[in-house]
Scaffold this motif. Sequence first.
Motif, PDB file in Angstrom:
ATOM      1  N   TYR A  80      -3.060   2.520  -5.397  1.00 17.69           N
ATOM      2  CA  TYR A  80      -2.225   3.755  -5.399  1.00 17.69           C
ATOM      3  C   TYR A  80      -1.240   4.001  -4.570  1.00 17.69           C
ATOM      4  O   TYR A  80       0.300   4.473  -5.123  1.00 17.69           O
ATOM      5  N   SER A  83       1.831   1.035  -5.308  1.00 19.71           N
ATOM      6  CA  SER A  83       2.024   0.895  -6.787  1.00 19.71           C
ATOM      7  C   SER A  83       3.665   2.548  -7.025  1.00 19.71           C
ATOM      8  O   SER A  83       4.750   2.111  -6.808  1.00 19.71           O
ATOM      9  N   TRP A  84       3.166   3.192  -5.851  1.00 19.44           N
ATOM     10  CA  TRP A  84       4.035   4.485  -5.709  1.00 19.44           C
ATOM     11  C   TRP A  84       5.190   3.856  -4.868  1.00 19.44           C
ATOM     12  O   TRP A  84       6.069   4.293  -5.219  1.00 19.44           O
ATOM     13  N   ARG A  93       7.408   0.159 -12.076  1.00 13.22           N
ATOM     14  CA  ARG A  93       7.052  -0.373 -11.673  1.00 13.22           C
ATOM     15  C   ARG A  93       6.604  -1.422 -11.676  1.00 13.22           C
ATOM     16  O   ARG A  93       6.530  -2.433 -12.945  1.00 13.22           O
ATOM     17  N   ASP A  96       0.764  -1.141 -14.585  1.00 14.28           N
ATOM     18  CA  ASP A  96       0.750  -0.218 -15.206  1.00 14.28           C
ATOM     19  C   ASP A  96      -0.728   0.150 -16.027  1.00 14.28           C
ATOM     20  O   ASP A  96      -0.354  -0.886 -17.338  1.00 14.28           O
ATOM     21  N   ARG A 107      -1.871   4.269 -12.352  1.00 17.34           N
ATOM     22  CA  ARG A 107      -1.909   3.498 -11.166  1.00 17.34           C
ATOM     23  C   ARG A 107      -2.403   3.192 -10.906  1.00 17.34           C
ATOM     24  O   ARG A 107      -3.215   1.542  -9.633  1.00 17.34           O
TER      25      ARG A 107
END
Length: 235
Positions: A80, A83-84, A93, A96, A107
């Motif tokens: 997570y 991904s952020w 991204r 997804d 995420r």
Amino acid sequence: MNSIYHYFLFFVLYSFLGWLYESSFYTIQHHRLVNSGFLKGCICPIYGAGALLSLMLLGEIQNTFLLFVTAMLVCCTLEYFVSWLLEEMFGTRWWDYTNWPLNINGRVCIYGALAFGVLIVMLIKYIHPFVSVFVSRMDMRTVQTLCALFSVLILADMIYTVRHTEAFFAKLWFVREQPKLFEDGGPGLLGRNKTIIADKISSIRSFGLNEISVLRSISIQPQEIIRRLKDHFRR
């Protein structure tokens, strides 16, 4: 005792195995070759980082179920965050999971969590003990030479990736297809299997209800069977 050089080799190896796992998964889903990951080369650094983090934090856990659950939490937290971070840095991204079951903001998702749990259990209990012994037996000069070589290759790959962002974003076509994998009749095996399974379940339910209705309509009570047998033998 493992040195920082050994840990770097572990990072490279598990990054490659992660790339192999993820690229194979999406290649099978899309029926075309997919080069997954942040870099152009055949490594996914997030898998290497996740493997090392799990080895350091979870390596002493003996209970397999506890290790499985804890690995899911650790890996999903890392996934997570990365991904952020990548989306903040590059404005897009890199994976997804939108429309996937039990996802959090697209995420992370339950399928990835389960896969990570299984992979970390296999890594800690079976894979890493063998790899650690093999690497520790290597001559230190060889280990340092390999580390220098891989460092140069990874650094060159990172520079290439940053300088060719437009071309690299085209590589992420499969990310845009990820949310469709779980749509009914979607392009991937997951979507098609979801539709097939739903049809099978519907057919089984329909068949079961129809058969029960028929059996009920032709069923004969035990008392009636006894009465008919008595009538038969009286004749």
